[in-house]
Write an enzyme that holds these catalytic residues in place. Structure first.
Site, PDB file in Angstrom:
ATOM      1  N   GLU A   3      14.603   4.188 -20.196  1.00  0.00           N
ATOM      2  CA  GLU A   3      15.236   5.198 -21.072  1.00  0.00           C
ATOM      3  C   GLU A   3      14.665   6.595 -20.874  1.00  0.00           C
ATOM      4  OE1 GLU A   3      15.030   3.610 -25.062  1.00  0.00           O
ATOM      5  OE2 GLU A   3      16.276   1.887 -24.544  1.00  0.00           O
ATOM      6  N   ASN A  25      15.796   1.740 -15.871  1.00  0.00           N
ATOM      7  CA  ASN A  25      16.576   0.947 -16.832  1.00  0.00           C
ATOM      8  C   ASN A  25      16.985   1.824 -18.017  1.00  0.00           C
ATOM      9  OD1 ASN A  25      17.349  -1.844 -17.640  1.00  0.00           O
ATOM     10  ND2 ASN A  25      15.873  -1.565 -19.302  1.00  0.00           N
ATOM     11  N   HIS A  71      23.744  -2.710 -24.198  1.00  0.00           N
ATOM     12  CA  HIS A  71      23.820  -2.964 -25.641  1.00  0.00           C
ATOM     13  C   HIS A  71      25.151  -2.384 -26.110  1.00  0.00           C
ATOM     14  CE1 HIS A  71      19.795  -4.502 -25.930  1.00  0.00           C
ATOM     15  NE2 HIS A  71      19.310  -3.432 -25.320  1.00  0.00           N
ATOM     16  N   GLU A 119      20.009  -6.257 -20.612  1.00  0.00           N
ATOM     17  CA  GLU A 119      19.756  -6.508 -22.041  1.00  0.00           C
ATOM     18  C   GLU A 119      21.057  -6.723 -22.804  1.00  0.00           C
ATOM     19  OE1 GLU A 119      17.172  -3.521 -23.766  1.00  0.00           O
ATOM     20  OE2 GLU A 119      15.977  -3.341 -21.940  1.00  0.00           O
ATOM     21  N   ASP A 137      23.993  -7.406 -25.079  1.00  0.00           N
ATOM     22  CA  ASP A 137      24.507  -7.964 -26.333  1.00  0.00           C
ATOM     23  C   ASP A 137      25.700  -7.114 -26.757  1.00  0.00           C
ATOM     24  OD1 ASP A 137      23.061  -5.734 -27.408  1.00  0.00           O
ATOM     25  OD2 ASP A 137      21.439  -7.008 -28.155  1.00  0.00           O
TER      26      ASP A 137
HETATM   27  C1  XIL Z   1      13.624  -4.159 -28.893  1.00  0.00           C
HETATM   28  C2  XIL Z   1      13.085  -5.511 -29.308  1.00  0.00           C
HETATM   29  O1  XIL Z   1      14.073  -6.497 -29.106  1.00  0.00           O
HETATM   30  C3  XIL Z   1      12.683  -5.473 -30.768  1.00  0.00           C
HETATM   31  O2  XIL Z   1      12.051  -6.688 -31.151  1.00  0.00           O
HETATM   32  C4  XIL Z   1      11.728  -4.306 -31.023  1.00  0.00           C
HETATM   33  O3  XIL Z   1      11.447  -4.215 -32.387  1.00  0.00           O
HETATM   34  C5  XIL Z   1      12.336  -3.007 -30.511  1.00  0.00           C
HETATM   35  O4  XIL Z   1      12.691  -3.137 -29.169  1.00  0.00           O
HETATM   36  N1  XIL Z   1      16.067  -1.303 -25.423  1.00  0.00           N
HETATM   37  C6  XIL Z   1      14.967  -1.866 -24.812  1.00  0.00           C
HETATM   38  C7  XIL Z   1      14.256  -2.985 -25.476  1.00  0.00           C
HETATM   39  O5  XIL Z   1      14.663  -1.494 -23.668  1.00  0.00           O
HETATM   40  O6  XIL Z   1      12.882  -2.967 -25.187  1.00  0.00           O
HETATM   41  C8  XIL Z   1      14.464  -2.990 -26.968  1.00  0.00           C
HETATM   42  O7  XIL Z   1      13.884  -4.161 -27.501  1.00  0.00           O
HETATM   43  C9  XIL Z   1      15.937  -2.900 -27.284  1.00  0.00           C
HETATM   44  C10 XIL Z   1      16.515  -1.629 -26.750  1.00  0.00           C
END
Ligand code: XIL
Length: 363
Positions: free
Chosen positions: A169, A210, A246, A275, A277
């Protein structure tokens, strides 16, 4: 030529298989879990494997104590990513003092189940230890802190982690660099340095940038495209681009996702969906759940349409353990399994997309 003994073994194996089939035990789990699910066409990872991809899920350390959850993770998936266990706050809680307990726990679990591990993440603006984020550092000091962190963590996991999210990020939505502590203190050179230090610590690990909101074309993914092009031209080791994915139903499907994956692949890097979802505004209903299934299928197809899209990781696989409700008020139901670990329509949509890709490949 096979010896009589080998023939007998093969013969009894065939007999056993027939008996198992008759008894409906064909997919009985192996006594010792290994990489068997990679060959098992009834699992998402097995299906993905037929197209040369992996299908994985993140896991957070406390979730390993949820036995049903951990067992299903180990049988359905071929790859995992620690949800938090390898972040800076966990791995270097005090300056120069490293703690690999959480990350090791996940690596050991993964090994016992035959899963590979993506490392997440070496550098991020979030979840930094206090000593680091509240300190005042000169550029030289922070550079040496960053170098030491990357070197120690990557060396510790050498041979155990096949890919690292080196930088997480680092861009704003408008394609400018995020003003994180590294950018503010060191300037943009920290990115190339981080990649070089990671390469030096483990020459075999694939090194990724990422981010989220980069699945479709737009200012942010354009910025990564330009950055990776520049890094490559400068001979900086960058092997992959991670699209977190996400997604949220209310914001629409990423614009031209397949084409976007393709253009990164054409730059000469791998792409991974890291990641995934797909959340919705609660309550979930049949319409939203069906749309979500369609999107899961679309993401899977977009990845599998591009040879260099190497795999897909869900950010947790069930609504029982998901970061969404805590992070986005009133939203959730984002994963292909529900809170009771029952499959949702998204599961079948992913399976169908993986199957279609495997058929295209062999057909
Ligand atoms: C999230 C975790 O799933 C949570 O448990 C934590 O509280 C916050 O981070 N982007 C990312 C991940 O790169 O590391 C994040 O994970 C979600 C968003």
């Amino acid at each position: 030529m096979r010896t009589p003994a080998a023939r007998t073994r093969a013969g009894s194996a065939a007999l056993a298989a027939t008996a198992a089939l008759l008894l409906g035990l064909a997919a009985a789990p192996a006594a010792v879990a290994g990489a068997d699910h990679r060959q098992d066409a009834t699992t998402l990872d097995g299906l993905a494997h037929r197209s040369g991809r992996y299908f994985g899920s993140a896991v957070d350390n406390p979730e390993l104590a949820d036995t049903d959850y951990a067992n299903l993770l180990g049988s359905e998936f071929g790859q995992t990513t620690p949800g938090n266990g390898m972040k800076w706050y966990a791995t270097e809680p005090r300056r120069g003092v490293f703690d690999f307990t959480a990350g090791d726990e996940i690596v050991n679990y993964a090994r016992s189940k035959g899963l590979t591990v993506r490392g997440h993440t070496l550098l991020w603006h979030s979840q930094l230890p206090d000593w680091l984020s509240s300190g005042t550092w000169s550029a030289d000091e922070l550079r040496s802190i960053l170098k030491n962190h990357i070197t120690q963590v990557v060396k510790h996991y050498r041979g155990k982690v096949f890919a690292w999210d080196v930088a997480n990020e680092i861009m704003n939505e408008d394609g400018t660099y995020r003003d994180n502590i590294f950018y503010k203190t060191i300037g943009p050179s920290y990115i190339a340095d981080a990649l070089r230090w990671a390469r030096a610590a483990d020459p075999k690990a694939k090194l990724y940038l990422n981010d989220y909101n980069v699945e479709g074309t737009g200012a942010k993914s354009d910025a990564y495209y330009a950055l990776i092009q520049r890094l490559k031209a400068d001979g900086v080791p960058v092997d992959g681009f991670g699209m977190q994915a996400h997604l949220a139903l209310q914001y629409g499907f990423p614009y031209q996702m397949r084409q976007n994956i393709q253009r990164f692949a054409d730059l000469g890097v791998d792409v991974a969906v890291t990641e995934l979802d797909i959340r919705m505004i609660l309550p979930a209903d049949a319409t939203r759940t069906a749309q979500q299934a369609d999107w899961y299928g679309q993401v899977t197809s977009a990845c599998l349409a591009v040879r260099r899209c190497v795999g897909i990781t869900l950010w947790g696989y069930s609504d029982r353990h998901s970061w969404i409700p805590a992070a986005f008020e009133g939203q959730g139901a984002a994963l292909p399994w529900d809170e009771e670990l029952r499959r949702k329509p998204a599961y079948d949509a992913i399976g169908a997309a993986l199957t279609a890709a495997a058929v295209r490949r062999t057909g």
